[in-house]
Design a protein around this motif. Structure first.
Motif, PDB file in Angstrom:
ATOM      1  N   TYR A 292     -11.842  40.520  88.112  1.00  0.00           N
ATOM      2  CA  TYR A 292     -12.162  39.160  87.643  1.00  0.00           C
ATOM      3  C   TYR A 292     -13.526  38.726  88.162  1.00  0.00           C
ATOM      4  CZ  TYR A 292      -7.170  39.377  86.923  1.00  0.00           C
ATOM      5  OH  TYR A 292      -5.931  39.773  86.541  1.00  0.00           O
ATOM      6  N   GLY A 293     -14.394  39.662  88.396  1.00  0.00           N
ATOM      7  CA  GLY A 293     -15.721  39.345  88.853  1.00  0.00           C
ATOM      8  C   GLY A 293     -15.744  38.716  90.230  1.00  0.00           C
ATOM      9  N   GLY A 294     -14.880  39.188  91.110  1.00  0.00           N
ATOM     10  CA  GLY A 294     -14.904  38.728  92.486  1.00  0.00           C
ATOM     11  C   GLY A 294     -14.051  37.517  92.779  1.00  0.00           C
ATOM     12  N   THR A 295     -13.450  36.918  91.728  1.00  0.00           N
ATOM     13  CA  THR A 295     -12.530  35.799  91.981  1.00  0.00           C
ATOM     14  C   THR A 295     -11.158  36.343  92.323  1.00  0.00           C
ATOM     15  OG1 THR A 295     -13.689  34.767  90.148  1.00  0.00           O
ATOM     16  CG2 THR A 295     -11.780  33.573  91.050  1.00  0.00           C
ATOM     17  N   PRO A 296     -10.615  35.961  93.461  1.00  0.00           N
ATOM     18  CA  PRO A 296      -9.271  36.479  93.794  1.00  0.00           C
ATOM     19  C   PRO A 296      -8.198  35.794  92.965  1.00  0.00           C
ATOM     20  CG  PRO A 296     -10.076  35.058  95.547  1.00  0.00           C
ATOM     21  CD  PRO A 296     -11.173  35.143  94.544  1.00  0.00           C
ATOM     22  N   ALA A 297      -8.053  36.213  91.718  1.00  0.00           N
ATOM     23  CA  ALA A 297      -7.146  35.539  90.796  1.00  0.00           C
ATOM     24  C   ALA A 297      -5.690  35.893  91.059  1.00  0.00           C
ATOM     25  CB  ALA A 297      -7.514  35.900  89.362  1.00  0.00           C
ATOM     26  N   GLU A 298      -5.465  37.078  91.565  1.00  0.00           N
ATOM     27  CA  GLU A 298      -4.076  37.461  91.854  1.00  0.00           C
ATOM     28  C   GLU A 298      -3.952  37.793  93.323  1.00  0.00           C
ATOM     29  OE1 GLU A 298      -1.970  40.371  89.316  1.00  0.00           O
ATOM     30  OE2 GLU A 298      -3.698  40.071  87.985  1.00  0.00           O
ATOM     31  N   LEU A 299      -2.960  37.222  93.918  1.00  0.00           N
ATOM     32  CA  LEU A 299      -2.710  37.573  95.313  1.00  0.00           C
ATOM     33  C   LEU A 299      -1.751  38.756  95.339  1.00  0.00           C
ATOM     34  CD1 LEU A 299      -2.178  34.191  97.162  1.00  0.00           C
ATOM     35  CD2 LEU A 299      -4.125  35.736  97.279  1.00  0.00           C
ATOM     36  N   ILE A 300      -2.096  39.742  96.132  1.00  0.00           N
ATOM     37  CA  ILE A 300      -1.185  40.875  96.270  1.00  0.00           C
ATOM     38  C   ILE A 300      -0.488  40.749  97.620  1.00  0.00           C
ATOM     39  CG2 ILE A 300      -0.962  43.363  96.141  1.00  0.00           C
ATOM     40  CD1 ILE A 300      -2.330  42.326  93.727  1.00  0.00           C
TER      41      ILE A 300
ATOM     42  N   VAL B  91      11.995  36.447  81.863  1.00  0.00           N
ATOM     43  CA  VAL B  91      13.083  35.825  81.131  1.00  0.00           C
ATOM     44  C   VAL B  91      12.566  34.734  80.201  1.00  0.00           C
ATOM     45  CG1 VAL B  91      15.174  34.468  81.357  1.00  0.00           C
ATOM     46  CG2 VAL B  91      14.722  36.300  82.954  1.00  0.00           C
ATOM     47  N   LEU B  92      11.773  33.824  80.763  1.00  0.00           N
ATOM     48  CA  LEU B  92      11.371  32.648  79.994  1.00  0.00           C
ATOM     49  C   LEU B  92       9.962  32.788  79.430  1.00  0.00           C
ATOM     50  CD1 LEU B  92      12.805  29.911  82.353  1.00  0.00           C
ATOM     51  CD2 LEU B  92      13.674  30.566  80.129  1.00  0.00           C
ATOM     52  N   TYR B  93       8.968  32.681  80.302  1.00  0.00           N
ATOM     53  CA  TYR B  93       7.591  32.715  79.811  1.00  0.00           C
ATOM     54  C   TYR B  93       6.676  33.035  80.974  1.00  0.00           C
ATOM     55  CZ  TYR B  93       7.048  28.269  82.161  1.00  0.00           C
ATOM     56  OH  TYR B  93       7.014  27.302  83.118  1.00  0.00           O
ATOM     57  N   ASP B  94       5.478  33.402  80.639  1.00  0.00           N
ATOM     58  CA  ASP B  94       4.457  33.593  81.657  1.00  0.00           C
ATOM     59  C   ASP B  94       3.139  33.160  81.038  1.00  0.00           C
ATOM     60  OD1 ASP B  94       3.376  34.200  84.029  1.00  0.00           O
ATOM     61  OD2 ASP B  94       3.548  36.374  83.862  1.00  0.00           O
ATOM     62  N   TRP B  95       2.200  32.766  81.873  1.00  0.00           N
ATOM     63  CA  TRP B  95       0.878  32.444  81.342  1.00  0.00           C
ATOM     64  C   TRP B  95       0.051  33.700  81.307  1.00  0.00           C
ATOM     65  CZ3 TRP B  95       0.705  28.159  78.881  1.00  0.00           C
ATOM     66  CH2 TRP B  95       1.504  27.088  79.286  1.00  0.00           C
ATOM     67  N   GLN B 100      -6.548  33.451  79.779  1.00  0.00           N
ATOM     68  CA  GLN B 100      -6.994  32.150  80.274  1.00  0.00           C
ATOM     69  C   GLN B 100      -8.357  32.272  80.943  1.00  0.00           C
ATOM     70  OE1 GLN B 100      -3.606  31.208  82.725  1.00  0.00           O
ATOM     71  NE2 GLN B 100      -2.990  29.540  81.356  1.00  0.00           N
ATOM     72  N   LEU B 101      -8.495  33.316  81.770  1.00  0.00           N
ATOM     73  CA  LEU B 101      -9.762  33.512  82.463  1.00  0.00           C
ATOM     74  C   LEU B 101     -10.894  33.724  81.472  1.00  0.00           C
ATOM     75  CD1 LEU B 101      -8.837  35.721  85.515  1.00  0.00           C
ATOM     76  CD2 LEU B 101      -9.919  33.485  85.553  1.00  0.00           C
ATOM     77  N   LEU B 102     -10.610  34.551  80.471  1.00  0.00           N
ATOM     78  CA  LEU B 102     -11.634  34.817  79.463  1.00  0.00           C
ATOM     79  C   LEU B 102     -12.026  33.522  78.754  1.00  0.00           C
ATOM     80  CD1 LEU B 102     -10.441  38.165  77.896  1.00  0.00           C
ATOM     81  CD2 LEU B 102     -12.555  37.732  79.159  1.00  0.00           C
ATOM     82  N   ASP B 116     -13.298  19.948  77.960  1.00  0.00           N
ATOM     83  CA  ASP B 116     -11.988  19.949  78.621  1.00  0.00           C
ATOM     84  C   ASP B 116     -11.377  21.342  78.795  1.00  0.00           C
ATOM     85  OD1 ASP B 116     -11.384  20.339  75.989  1.00  0.00           O
ATOM     86  OD2 ASP B 116      -9.444  19.314  76.156  1.00  0.00           O
ATOM     87  N   THR B 117     -11.957  22.345  78.117  1.00  0.00           N
ATOM     88  CA  THR B 117     -11.441  23.696  78.372  1.00  0.00           C
ATOM     89  C   THR B 117     -11.883  24.183  79.739  1.00  0.00           C
ATOM     90  OG1 THR B 117     -13.338  24.527  77.162  1.00  0.00           O
ATOM     91  CG2 THR B 117     -11.209  24.543  76.028  1.00  0.00           C
ATOM     92  N   SER B 118     -12.967  23.606  80.258  1.00  0.00           N
ATOM     93  CA  SER B 118     -13.503  24.149  81.491  1.00  0.00           C
ATOM     94  C   SER B 118     -12.687  23.724  82.711  1.00  0.00           C
ATOM     95  CB  SER B 118     -14.953  23.699  81.675  1.00  0.00           C
ATOM     96  OG  SER B 118     -14.980  22.286  81.725  1.00  0.00           O
ATOM     97  N   ASP B 119     -11.988  22.610  82.617  1.00  0.00           N
ATOM     98  CA  ASP B 119     -11.239  22.206  83.814  1.00  0.00           C
ATOM     99  C   ASP B 119      -9.842  22.805  83.842  1.00  0.00           C
ATOM    100  OD1 ASP B 119     -10.546  18.835  82.595  1.00  0.00           O
ATOM    101  OD2 ASP B 119      -9.775  20.794  82.013  1.00  0.00           O
ATOM    102  N   GLY B 120      -9.549  23.630  82.876  1.00  0.00           N
ATOM    103  CA  GLY B 120      -8.275  24.334  82.939  1.00  0.00           C
ATOM    104  C   GLY B 120      -7.188  23.690  82.109  1.00  0.00           C
ATOM    105  N   GLY B 121      -7.331  22.412  81.771  1.00  0.00           N
ATOM    106  CA  GLY B 121      -6.278  21.733  81.016  1.00  0.00           C
ATOM    107  C   GLY B 121      -6.045  22.361  79.663  1.00  0.00           C
TER     108      GLY B 121
END
Lengths: 481, 308
Positions: A292-300, B91-95, B100-102, B116-121
């Motif tokens: 992710y380009g250096g962002t720790p997006a997933e914690l292992i 079971v249900l869902y995952d993000w 999302q990162l892309l 508003d896409t930049s703040d994650g909402g």
């Protein structure tokens, strides 16, 4: 309907079946999906909504028959002066049939294998033979006995057999078949086929017994009301059956129930020690973050390595607790498959480790035989001696008891007046994580006669009365706290 | 998104049956021979919009009941195979993290930083969601049959995840609100009884215990599966298997075992089940040696009794 349901659910609860409020509501809604006169549908509807454990099914069915067996027509028929109009069988001449005729009719019904017809004939037989009187005997046993005796089931069986033999071209069970029939037709002499036939006859005769039973219960309900009959009928659920005085059917139910119990014990012990993750693994987290380009997006996380609990089980397998011993073996067997580190010991007046026998043996009967043949559980006279067993255990396997070990003792603590040696249990207790004693006797009879429960009990973290599956379930809950 | 009131209760489950008999006939047409109790329970489940817990021995047709029901009601079958360690995400869902990162990255480059896409909402919408079988069943537009197979394999805690879906037919997602089913799926949970299911789960479901089929129903199954089987042989096989199941053996023969036994009998071209044929083919029915011994013993004692 509402009142009947209330009485019915009350009886179910009395018998120990847990029925919640929502389930009652569901049951009412389910019942309204079917027309009321369809008894079988109603039975299925209530079973689906009220009985969530199929082992309760027998109790449910008996109670259902008591509460819902009366349709209005039947009530009219059976009350009154004991002159049930249409129900009484009539011959062509319009007179009541003699007993011989009813037996004849029943035989025809059995030979064709028509369950409905068998039911009808059984009802007629009850009217004729049971001599049922309102205000007479209150138990159904007498009436059933009278009817079944009059019908003479053994005679019927013999006749069914003879009839089948004729049908397949054989003259009589003992006689020789004609050559032609023997060669051309299916071979009726074959052992297996005759066995199958006999089984089929037995199954049909069982119908007669069931129908007679049901009919008499129906008459009793009509005479006395559902509540009274249900009260006398009160049966125990398999989980309330006493280990020490159980029937073969109870034992089967217990066997079925033990495996899930062992699993839930394993599961609960696992929960106690299980954390979802270990600590964060920094090295692997950073490596993954490169994606992710250096962002720790997933914690292992590090994989958690739960400490495995150790269980040592000592089971009394002497004759005095034979039923319990059989059950104890079942429990051990189940535990052995769930826990990797269970060590099982059996004792009578000496103790031996039987862990390895579980792998070798094929089924519980075989296991019991192996324990008898191979394990050194008897030292002198084959009467339980807890003192000597503890001593042997302590000397040979005491070193294996560690701070992570839970020691489980299954037995009645009846020492046959041998030396108690309870200090040894104290030593074990000092070293082990916990010591738990499950006693199959009722708590009132502890410390009576040669029972030394108090003396051993002072060295146990828990001493629990464990007479039936329900108590065992609770005990397992308490062991894991 | 608003939180909807309970919808499942009054909504008719998609795909209809007129009566238990109708269920029976339709299932039979699809090659599944149910007994009355099964049909009645299925009918109830449809009418009360309740899930069914199907229990019974291995190989008594629990899973195939679900597939047959799906085929009959022309519904999509969604299957959740349970195993130890199954979690919410599956079971249900995952993000969809990567997506999302892309999207965020794309947003930074293409748009102004205060978009508003930049703040994650904006990345917590349905298009960034990976739906598990349960959510898929809830969101489905057409009728579905949801099969939660071997529910006794998941841990007690994971069971709780199922409860909301099973009782209200909805899934609550913190970022989105509550998603409620438009067509109520027919839900079947199967269990092998290796663990006691929680009271909470049982309370929400109808229960159905599948016994092995009665001899005549087993015959029907045999005759449809194996068209070359003579009627008399089917009769005898059905009766014999029913008898064997009452013996004290370790693993009772399943319906599948019965079929393979019948197939073996056909292959040695036996017209009738006699001691010889049994001897040659019994291994196809019983997998354990000790069980074979038990059966042999039970039936040979009869030999002596019959001879005397």
């Amino acid at each position: 309907m509402f009142d009947t349901m209330r009485g019915f659910v009350g009886e179910l609860r009395q018998a120990g079946v847990r029925v919640s409020m929502t389930e009652c509501v569901d049951a009412m809604r389910a019942a309204s999906c079917f027309p009321l006169d369809e008894r079988e549908a109603l039975k299925a509807a209530l079973a689906a909504t009220l009985v969530k454990d199929h082992r309760h099914r027998t109790v449910y069915e008996a109670l259902f028959d008591v509460y819902f067996s009366l349709d209005r027509a039947d009530v009219l028929e059976c009350s009154g002066d004991g002159e049930p109009g249409d129900n009484r069988p009539r011959t062509l001449a319009g007179t009541l049939p003699s007993r011989a005729e009813v037996v004849e009719l029943l035989f025809d019904a059995l030979a064709t294998g028509d369950r409905e017809l068998v039911r009808l004939r059984a009802r007629q037989a009850v009217t004729l033979f049971a001599d049922f009187r309102v205000g007479g005997a209150i138990s159904s046993l007498l009436y059933v006995y009278r009817t079944v005796k009059a019908l003479d089931l053994e005679q019927l069986r013999a006749r069914l057999e003879a009839a089948d033999n004729v049908a397949t071209g054989q003259t009589s069970p003992g006689g020789a078949a004609t050559d032609v029939a023997h060669r051309e037709g299916p071979q009726p002499n074959d052992v297996l086929q005759r066995r199958l036939q006999a089984d089929e006859h037995e199954r049909r005769l069982e119908w007669v017994r069931q129908e007679v039973d049901a009919e008499i219960r129906r008459l009793l309900v009509a005479a006395q009301g559902s509540g009274a009959v249900a009260g006398r009928l009160r049966t125990t659920l398999p989980e309330d059956a006493d280990f020490l005085a159980s029937t073969a059917a109870d034992r089967q139910a217990m066997t079925d129930a033990v495996q899930p119990l062992a699993r839930s014990l394993a599961a609960q012990l696992a929960i106690k020690r299980h954390r979802r993750h270990g600590a964060v693994d920094v090295r692997r987290t950073i490596r993954r973050s490169l994606a992710y380009g250096g962002t720790p997006a997933e914690l292992i996380h590090r994989r958690a390595r739960p400490a495995k609990p150790q269980l040592m089980v000592l089971a009394d397998v002497s004759g005095s607790v034979m039923m319990f011993a059989r059950f104890a073996l079942h429990l051990l067997n189940a535990l052995q498959t769930e826990f990797t580190r269970v060590r099982s010991f059996a004792f009578v007046d000496s103790v031996d480790e039987i862990s390895s026998l579980f792998q070798e043996s094929d089924g519980i009967v075989d296991l019991a035989k192996r324990v008898n043949d191979q394990a050194q559980v008897v030292w002198l006279d084959g009467r339980s001696d807890y003192g000597n067993s503890l001593e042997t255990f302590w000397n040979r396997w005491g070193a294996g008891v560690t701070a992570r070990t839970t020691v489980l003792v299954l037995g009645d603590a009846r020492n046959n007046y041998h030396a108690a040696q309870s200090h040894l249990l104290g030593e074990i207790h000092q070293r082990a994580r916990s010591v738990v004693w499950l006693n199959p006797e009722p708590e009132e009879s502890w410390n009576t006669g040669d029972s030394l429960m108090a003396e051993y009990g002072q060295h146990c973290d828990l001493a629990i009365e464990c007479r039936n599956l329900r108590q065992l379930r609770q005990a397992i809950g308490r062991i894991v706290e | 998104m608003t939180v909807h009131p309970v919808v499942g209760r009054n909504a008719e489950v998609a795909g209809g049956f007129d009566s238990p008999d109708d269920v029976l006939q339709q299932l039979a047409a699809a090659g599944y021979f149910a007994d009355e109790r099964t049909a009645q329970t299925v009918y109830l489940a449809k009418h009360l919009a309740k899930p069914i817990i199907v229990e019974g021995h291995a190989g008594s047709g629990k899973t195939s009941l679900a597939t047959a029901l799906a085929a009959v009601s022309r519904a999509k079958l969604l299957r959740l195979q349970c195993y130890e360690g199954l979690d919410e995400a599956k079971v249900l869902y995952d993000w969809n993290y990567r997506k999302q990162l892309l999207a965020i990255e794309h947003g930074f480059r293409g748009r102004a930083p205060d978009d508003d896409t930049s703040d994650g909402g904006g990345v917590f919408t349905e298009s960034f969601m990976l739906a598990g079988p349960l959510l898929a069943a809830i969101r489905a537009k057409s009728s579905t049959v949801l099969l939660i197979d071997e529910v006794d394999r998941i841990e007690l805690q994971t069971e709780a995840l199922l409860l909301e879906v099973l009782s209200e037919y909805q899934v609550s997602i913190p970022e989105l609100g509550t998603i409620t089913a438009t067509t109520v799926p027919l839900v079947l949970l199967t269990s092998n009884g290796s663990r006691l299911l929680s009271e909470a789960l049982r309370r929400r479901c109808l229960s159905l215990h599948l016994d092995y089929p009665a001899p005549d129903r087993e015959q029907d199954i045999l005759l449809t599966q194996l068209p070359g089987l003579p009627q008399t042989l089917a009769d005898q096989v059905g009766a014999a298997v029913a008898r064997i199941r009452t013996m004290p053996i370790l693993s009772s023969p399943s319906i599948g075992d019965t079929i393979s036994w019948a197939r073996a009998l056909i292959s040695i071209s036996a017209d009738v089940l006699d001691a010889g044929a049994l001897e040659q083919t019994i291994e196809h029915l019983l997998r354990r040696r000790s069980d074979v011994e038990t059966v042999r013993e039970a039936w040979s004692t009869f030999d002596h009794a019959g001879a005397s």
